[in-house]
Design an enzyme around this catalytic site. Structure first.
Site, PDB file in Angstrom:
ATOM      1  N   HIS A 135       0.866  -1.180   0.000  1.00  9.93           N
ATOM      2  CA  HIS A 135       0.000   0.000   0.000  1.00  9.93           C
ATOM      3  C   HIS A 135       0.904   1.232   0.000  1.00  9.93           C
ATOM      4  O   HIS A 135       2.015   1.187   0.531  1.00  9.93           O
ATOM      5  CB  HIS A 135      -0.830  -0.057   1.284  1.00  9.93           C
ATOM      6  N   ASP A 212       2.845  -4.664   7.966  1.00  6.79           N
ATOM      7  CA  ASP A 212       1.656  -3.842   7.799  1.00  6.79           C
ATOM      8  C   ASP A 212       0.454  -4.771   7.861  1.00  6.79           C
ATOM      9  O   ASP A 212       0.140  -5.468   6.900  1.00  6.79           O
ATOM     10  CB  ASP A 212       1.734  -3.111   6.452  1.00  6.79           C
ATOM     11  N   GLN A 215      -4.844  -5.115   6.776  1.00  2.40           N
ATOM     12  CA  GLN A 215      -5.885  -5.980   6.220  1.00  2.40           C
ATOM     13  C   GLN A 215      -5.893  -7.372   6.853  1.00  2.40           C
ATOM     14  O   GLN A 215      -6.749  -8.189   6.509  1.00  2.40           O
ATOM     15  CB  GLN A 215      -5.695  -6.133   4.705  1.00  2.40           C
ATOM     16  N   LYS A 238     -10.613  -0.489  10.510  1.00  2.00           N
ATOM     17  CA  LYS A 238     -10.785  -1.673   9.663  1.00  2.00           C
ATOM     18  C   LYS A 238     -11.127  -2.924  10.481  1.00  2.00           C
ATOM     19  O   LYS A 238     -11.360  -3.990   9.917  1.00  2.00           O
ATOM     20  CB  LYS A 238      -9.518  -1.919   8.837  1.00  2.00           C
ATOM     21  N   CYS A 376      -4.735   2.563  -3.755  1.00  2.00           N
ATOM     22  CA  CYS A 376      -3.479   3.030  -3.138  1.00  2.00           C
ATOM     23  C   CYS A 376      -2.343   2.030  -3.334  1.00  2.00           C
ATOM     24  O   CYS A 376      -1.473   1.897  -2.471  1.00  2.00           O
ATOM     25  CB  CYS A 376      -3.638   3.321  -1.642  1.00  2.00           C
TER      26      CYS A 376
HETATM   27  C1  LIG Z   1      -2.596  -2.783   3.444  1.00  2.00           C
HETATM   28  C2  LIG Z   1      -2.885  -1.429   4.014  1.00  2.00           C
HETATM   29  N1  LIG Z   1      -1.926  -0.768   4.662  1.00  2.00           N
HETATM   30  C3  LIG Z   1      -2.130   0.436   5.200  1.00  2.00           C
HETATM   31  C4  LIG Z   1      -3.343   1.065   5.098  1.00  2.00           C
HETATM   32  C5  LIG Z   1      -3.504   2.423   5.685  1.00  2.00           C
HETATM   33  O1  LIG Z   1      -4.441   2.441   6.692  1.00  2.00           O
HETATM   34  P1  LIG Z   1      -4.917   3.826   7.318  1.00  2.00           P
HETATM   35  O2  LIG Z   1      -5.359   4.670   6.162  1.00  2.00           O
HETATM   36  O3  LIG Z   1      -6.048   3.435   8.203  1.00  2.00           O
HETATM   37  O4  LIG Z   1      -3.765   4.404   8.049  1.00  2.00           O
HETATM   38  C6  LIG Z   1      -4.380   0.420   4.438  1.00  2.00           C
HETATM   39  C7  LIG Z   1      -5.696   1.072   4.317  1.00  2.00           C
HETATM   40  O5  LIG Z   1      -6.187   1.435   3.296  1.00  2.00           O
HETATM   41  C8  LIG Z   1      -4.144  -0.849   3.878  1.00  2.00           C
HETATM   42  O6  LIG Z   1      -5.113  -1.488   3.218  1.00  2.00           O
END
Ligand SMILES: Cc1ncc(COP(=O)(O)O)c(C=O)c1O
Lengths: 421, 153
Positions: A135, A212, A215, A238, A376
């Protein structure tokens, strides 16, 4: 034992979909005159009553600032906040609650590690290793850190199916590698990465690993000790919790060595204009008044999930995803994007000759919420040779009726675009 | 209704975009990019004095952005730069002026472009419909700058 076939038979007994749906008032609203089929859970999940009630109860009867006052409410609020920390610690199986740092979300958690753990020691020619399926929030913080230090960001490849090439990743770990940062579950493909194996290989070369887990936390049991990683990041919103709260778990001995990344109140031991000394972790990393109610809400969300029994959630979701994959495969003109060996939560697809945005608009009018775009993960889209995908992502309240709604809506898409073709 | 958005003429232009591909005699061009969805369009122009004598476009996008680009190229071939600007303003009003847009719907100048009135009800899609137009305006405003495309006057 084959978990898939056994779960298939026993799930309905252990998993009461109607009861769960009853806990999420938003699911009974209509969208464009249709029953809402919410399949955008990877973007954010809806909130159960238990979470909203915990927020209300906290604000109406226990609220105050934390760590500051000697008065009754300040003690109650501090207790609630620190209980939430312990609750999160149990959720990820941390050795101790002090390993839990509250952040705004996964993004801020990763930035914290980049700024406080990586940047201070990053020199020219050093390397940070990530993967093609990250991401943007696990790419850009490293680009910023590398740029400032003259270091190099390296990217481990994936297969056409969307699986990480773990041997290639291992071969890219060298003397210069300072950190491996990898997604647990891909938000675009649903790929589940073998974190324990990655951590084992990285550690054999003395390199720490950040995961990370944005998900993964909503779908998999998270055990940071058995994963063997060094940092783990996820977002509250999430996992059925509030927005604006997230978590960084870090190994205590690493957190202890890290300098603060933001300065302010609450994170200091003593301040004078000559010298300020910082508090121990996690407080050192939580400058200013934190998102107190967010932590309380997150704690309630984790209670809610645990009461459901995450294993039964996982079985239910896996069954639904297997069915959806099968039905999409049988749908003319639909192409699945990514066929990872292990998948959870997410299905990406495209339709021949139809842009994902058009799919998104048409299914929306049928009451079906999916996400369309690059999610993203633009470098991943480039690697797969697409500009965007349509993505259906699942949560604990989804059922076959949602999949039916999606497939009927896709029929509608085809009939509109098939006209006069 | 969804059919308001995806009218036959839009679907037709999406399937068979007009003036699609590189424009050999182009003397102005600009790219448009929608970071939200990754849609890309490049608009190329041949400008003669104050008149647009040819318009072409390339890129990939959704049906709304592709059809809008295609219909724009037809509409503006032969128009003056001033006419193109005023057409953009009318088109933009058509997409954004709420439901008080009846005046625009009778706007004879817009002609077939009126099929995009349905986009008004889908605010997230307005950028799709205007992407090529924004690129066109950027290409036109190149005049006088040291960019790669420059015309005599
Ligand atoms: C794999 C992954 N990492 C990081 C994020 C970032 O999360 P947040 O926007 O809640 O900080 C997301 C969310 O879209 C994600 O799907």
């Amino acid at each position: 034992m084959n978990p898939k076939t056994t779960d298939r038979k026993t799930t309905p007994l252990r998993f009461d979909l109607d009861r769960i749906r009853g806990d999420f008032p938003i699911l009974s609203r209509e969208v464009h005159g249709r029953r809402l089929a919410y399949l955008d859970n990877a973007a954010s999940t809806q909130k159960p009553r238990a979470v909203v009630e915990a927020l209300e109860n906290f604000y109406f009867s226990e609220y105050s600032n934390v760590h500051r006052g000697v008065h009754y409410l300040s003690q109650r609020a501090t207790e609630a906040f620190e209980n939430a920390r312990a609750r999160v610690g149990r959720f990820v199986n941390a050795e101790r609650a002090e390993e839990i740092v509250f952040t705004r979300g996964a993004t801020e958690a990763i930035n914290l590690v980049a700024r406080s753990f990586a940047a201070p020691h990053l020199g020219p020619d050093d390397e940070i290793l990530i993967t093609t399926m990250e991401h943007h929030s696990n790419i850009v913080p490293w680009q910023l850190a590398c740029e400032a230090a003259g270091a190099r960001l390296r990217v481990a490849p994936i297969s056409d199916d969307g699986d990480l090439e773990i041997d290639r990743l291992e071969s890219m770990i060298g003397d210069k590698t300072r950190l491996v940062s990898v997604v647990h579950v891909s938000n675009s493909l649903g790929t589940v990465n073998p974190i324990a194996e990655i951590a084992r290989r990285a550690h054999s070369r003395g390199v720490p690993v950040l995961v990370d887990g944005a998900q993964a936390a909503p779908h998999l049991p998270i055990d940071v000790q058995s994963l063997g990683c060094d940092f783990y990041a996820f977002s509250g919103h999430k996992v059925y919790g509030p927005t604006g709260i997230g978590v960084l778990w870090g190994r205590h001995e690493l957190l202890e060595q890290m300098p603060p990344w933001q300065g302010g109140g609450d994170m200091i031991e003593s301040v004078s204009f000559e010298k300020t000394t910082y508090r121990e972790p996690p407080f050192r990393f939580e400058a200013g008044t934190p998102n107190i109610s967010g932590a309380v809400g997150l704690s309630a969300a984790l209670d809610y999930i645990d009461e459901l029994n995450i294993e039964s959630v996982r079985a239910h979701e896996a069954e639904l995803i297997d069915d959806t994959l099968l039905r999409l495969e049988q749908t003319e003109g639909v192409h699945l994007i990514g066929r990872p060996a292990r998948r959870c939560g997410v299905i990406s697809f495209n339709m021949e000759g139809i842009h994902p945005h058009d799919i998104g608009s048409i299914v929306d009018l049928e009451g079906v919420a999916i996400r369309t775009g690059h999610h993203c993960t633009q470098p991943l889209m480039d690697r797969l040779g697409v500009t965007a995908t349509a993505r259906a992502s699942f949560g604990i309240y989804n059922g076959r009726d949602d999949v039916d709604a999606l497939l009927n809506a896709l029929d509608k898409v085809r009939s509109i675009f098939g006209k006069g073709g | 209704m969804i059919e308001d958005l995806y009218q036959d003429i839009i679907l037709d232009h999406n399937r068979n975009p007009r003036n699609f591909g590189p424009l050999a005699q182009a003397n102005r061009s600009a790219r448009g990019y929608n970071p939200l969805c990754g849609d890309k369009v490049e608009v190329q122009l041949q400008v003669d004095g104050d008149r647009i004598t040819a318009v072409g476009f390339q890129g990939s996008g959704c049906a709304i952005s592709t059809a809008s680009a295609s219909m724009m190229t037809q509409k503006l071939t032969g128009a003056t730069i001033d006419e193109a600007e005023s057409m953009f303003a009318r088109f933009h009003d058509l997409l954004t002026e709420g439901d008080a847009g009846e005046a625009q719907e009778d706007d004879e100048e817009l002609g077939e472009l009126e099929v995009f009135a349905g986009v008004r009800r889908f605010p997230m899609r307005v950028k799709c419909a205007t992407l090529a137009w924004h690129a066109l305006r950027a290409a036109l405003s190149d005049q006088g700058e040291e960019g790669p495309v420059k015309t005599e006057a």
